[in-house]
Design a protein around this motif. Structure first.
Motif, PDB file in Angstrom:
ATOM      1  N   ILE A 113     -13.687 -18.453   9.411  1.00  0.00           N
ATOM      2  CA  ILE A 113     -12.796 -19.407   9.992  1.00  0.00           C
ATOM      3  C   ILE A 113     -11.458 -19.068   9.528  1.00  0.00           C
ATOM      4  CG2 ILE A 113     -12.088 -21.759  10.595  1.00  0.00           C
ATOM      5  CD1 ILE A 113     -14.740 -22.493   9.998  1.00  0.00           C
ATOM      6  N   PRO A 114     -10.561 -18.151  10.269  1.00  0.00           N
ATOM      7  CA  PRO A 114      -9.206 -17.715   9.860  1.00  0.00           C
ATOM      8  C   PRO A 114      -8.359 -18.951   9.516  1.00  0.00           C
ATOM      9  CG  PRO A 114      -9.875 -16.412  11.496  1.00  0.00           C
ATOM     10  CD  PRO A 114     -11.027 -17.531  11.399  1.00  0.00           C
ATOM     11  N   VAL A 115      -7.856 -19.403   8.505  1.00  0.00           N
ATOM     12  CA  VAL A 115      -6.896 -20.302   8.322  1.00  0.00           C
ATOM     13  C   VAL A 115      -5.500 -20.174   8.058  1.00  0.00           C
ATOM     14  CG1 VAL A 115      -8.733 -21.953   7.516  1.00  0.00           C
ATOM     15  CG2 VAL A 115      -7.584 -20.520   5.882  1.00  0.00           C
ATOM     16  N   ALA A 116      -5.275 -18.774   7.820  1.00  0.00           N
ATOM     17  CA  ALA A 116      -3.883 -18.150   7.440  1.00  0.00           C
ATOM     18  C   ALA A 116      -4.012 -16.847   7.678  1.00  0.00           C
ATOM     19  CB  ALA A 116      -3.495 -18.484   6.289  1.00  0.00           C
ATOM     20  N   GLY A 117      -2.811 -16.194   7.852  1.00  0.00           N
ATOM     21  CA  GLY A 117      -2.757 -14.838   8.181  1.00  0.00           C
ATOM     22  C   GLY A 117      -1.347 -14.512   7.896  1.00  0.00           C
ATOM     23  N   ALA A 118      -0.962 -13.098   7.322  1.00  0.00           N
ATOM     24  CA  ALA A 118       0.561 -12.818   6.907  1.00  0.00           C
ATOM     25  C   ALA A 118       0.579 -11.258   6.958  1.00  0.00           C
ATOM     26  CB  ALA A 118       0.821 -13.205   5.438  1.00  0.00           C
ATOM     27  N   ALA A 119       1.523 -10.643   7.288  1.00  0.00           N
ATOM     28  CA  ALA A 119       2.002  -9.414   7.158  1.00  0.00           C
ATOM     29  C   ALA A 119       2.965  -9.168   6.292  1.00  0.00           C
ATOM     30  CB  ALA A 119       2.452  -8.862   8.740  1.00  0.00           C
ATOM     31  N   PHE A 120       2.672  -8.116   5.474  1.00  0.00           N
ATOM     32  CA  PHE A 120       3.848  -7.954   4.287  1.00  0.00           C
ATOM     33  C   PHE A 120       4.347  -6.550   4.311  1.00  0.00           C
ATOM     34  CE2 PHE A 120       1.425 -11.466   2.752  1.00  0.00           C
ATOM     35  CZ  PHE A 120       2.425 -12.177   2.251  1.00  0.00           C
ATOM     36  N   VAL A 121       5.530  -6.023   4.091  1.00  0.00           N
ATOM     37  CA  VAL A 121       6.231  -4.943   3.829  1.00  0.00           C
ATOM     38  C   VAL A 121       5.686  -4.126   2.541  1.00  0.00           C
ATOM     39  CG1 VAL A 121       8.064  -3.321   3.821  1.00  0.00           C
ATOM     40  CG2 VAL A 121       8.043  -5.369   5.325  1.00  0.00           C
ATOM     41  N   GLY A 122       5.194  -2.912   2.760  1.00  0.00           N
ATOM     42  CA  GLY A 122       4.785  -2.098   1.483  1.00  0.00           C
ATOM     43  C   GLY A 122       5.541  -0.768   1.736  1.00  0.00           C
ATOM     44  N   GLU A 123       5.603  -0.069   0.753  1.00  0.00           N
ATOM     45  CA  GLU A 123       6.091   1.450   0.811  1.00  0.00           C
ATOM     46  C   GLU A 123       5.435   2.112   1.875  1.00  0.00           C
ATOM     47  OE1 GLU A 123       7.244   5.187  -1.958  1.00  0.00           O
ATOM     48  OE2 GLU A 123       7.308   3.220  -2.858  1.00  0.00           O
ATOM     49  N   HIS A 124       5.748   2.686   2.684  1.00  0.00           N
ATOM     50  CA  HIS A 124       5.072   3.554   3.710  1.00  0.00           C
ATOM     51  C   HIS A 124       4.530   4.746   3.007  1.00  0.00           C
ATOM     52  CE1 HIS A 124       4.167   5.946   7.270  1.00  0.00           C
ATOM     53  NE2 HIS A 124       4.466   5.049   7.906  1.00  0.00           N
ATOM     54  N   SER A 125       3.233   5.109   3.323  1.00  0.00           N
ATOM     55  CA  SER A 125       2.452   6.142   2.693  1.00  0.00           C
ATOM     56  C   SER A 125       3.263   7.597   2.641  1.00  0.00           C
ATOM     57  CB  SER A 125       0.977   6.295   3.034  1.00  0.00           C
ATOM     58  OG  SER A 125       1.019   6.340   4.485  1.00  0.00           O
ATOM     59  N   PHE A 126       3.889   7.674   3.832  1.00  0.00           N
ATOM     60  CA  PHE A 126       4.763   8.882   3.912  1.00  0.00           C
ATOM     61  C   PHE A 126       6.048   8.755   3.432  1.00  0.00           C
ATOM     62  CE2 PHE A 126       2.447   9.811   8.274  1.00  0.00           C
ATOM     63  CZ  PHE A 126       1.035  10.106   7.424  1.00  0.00           C
ATOM     64  N   SER A 127       6.393   7.743   2.700  1.00  0.00           N
ATOM     65  CA  SER A 127       7.800   7.733   2.316  1.00  0.00           C
ATOM     66  C   SER A 127       8.000   8.976   1.309  1.00  0.00           C
ATOM     67  CB  SER A 127       7.911   6.338   1.568  1.00  0.00           C
ATOM     68  OG  SER A 127       9.200   6.320   0.772  1.00  0.00           O
ATOM     69  N   SER A 128       9.245   9.505   1.114  1.00  0.00           N
ATOM     70  CA  SER A 128       9.591  10.536  -0.132  1.00  0.00           C
ATOM     71  C   SER A 128      11.039  10.352  -0.219  1.00  0.00           C
ATOM     72  CB  SER A 128       9.339  11.761   0.847  1.00  0.00           C
ATOM     73  OG  SER A 128      10.309  12.240   1.858  1.00  0.00           O
ATOM     74  N   PRO A 129      11.462  11.066  -1.197  1.00  0.00           N
ATOM     75  CA  PRO A 129      12.797  10.917  -1.633  1.00  0.00           C
ATOM     76  C   PRO A 129      13.609  11.618  -0.369  1.00  0.00           C
ATOM     77  CG  PRO A 129      11.773  11.996  -3.483  1.00  0.00           C
ATOM     78  CD  PRO A 129      10.652  11.806  -2.261  1.00  0.00           C
ATOM     79  N   GLU A 130      13.279  12.337   0.330  1.00  0.00           N
ATOM     80  CA  GLU A 130      13.999  12.738   1.457  1.00  0.00           C
ATOM     81  C   GLU A 130      13.961  11.781   2.713  1.00  0.00           C
ATOM     82  OE1 GLU A 130      11.433  14.872   0.252  1.00  0.00           O
ATOM     83  OE2 GLU A 130      12.652  15.718  -1.016  1.00  0.00           O
ATOM     84  N   THR A 131      12.941  11.340   2.815  1.00  0.00           N
ATOM     85  CA  THR A 131      12.717  10.296   3.937  1.00  0.00           C
ATOM     86  C   THR A 131      12.336   9.091   3.484  1.00  0.00           C
ATOM     87  OG1 THR A 131      10.794  11.105   4.554  1.00  0.00           O
ATOM     88  CG2 THR A 131      12.450  11.928   5.834  1.00  0.00           C
TER      89      THR A 131
END
Length: 144
Positions: A113-131
């Motif tokens: 029985i879903p009682v709560a939900g959330a979406a959180f920002v995390g570092e993108h797996s393709f993140s790099s110093p260039e991008t």
């Protein structure tokens, strides 16, 4: 509803989903949660069975706006009995599209029985110093 145990389940190849769920468990004051890491294939060999006196906190990263496809078989083996669930998705600062709804639908179809939900920002797996994309996220402000 009398909850006697908490299961914190996560798939976290880069560690950001684990970090986020551990912080949720800590901040909520959950008493001695059991952590279930399904990141590696060995962690997905055992199925998950939950009773109605447990709380499920489940989190996955978002892949192309969806729950990672490689989790489908494992997620569809969950056995729950009116188990309250908190659904969490972690996305790389692009979009989480239908991932949270998809995770909610999956656990609900398995007896939660879903009682709560959330979406959180995390570092993108393709993140790099260039991008750099959400570099260092979740950071201390996110966790607070």
């Amino acid at each position: 509803m009398n909850l006697n145990k908490t299961k914190v389940v996560y798939f976290s190849p880069t560690g950001t989903t684990k970090k986020t769920l551990c912080e949720i468990a800590k901040a909520s004051g959950m008493n001695a949660p059991e952590y279930v890491d399904i990141t590696l294939p060995a962690g997905r060999k055992r199925s998950l069975t939950l009773s109605n006196d447990a709380l499920l906190v489940i989190g996955v990263p978002v892949y192309m706006g969806r729950v990672p496809a490689l989790l489908g078989d494992w997620l569809n083996r969950i056995e729950a009995d009116n188990t309250p669930a908190i659904c969490v998705v972690v996305y790389g600062n692009r979009a989480y599209e239908n991932a949270l709804l998809e995770l909610k639908d999956i656990v609900q179809s398995r007896g939660c029985i879903p009682v709560a939900g959330a979406a959180f920002v995390g570092e993108h797996s393709f993140s790099s110093p260039e991008t750099p994309t959400a570099q260092g996220r979740p950071d201390q402000n996110d966790l607070a």
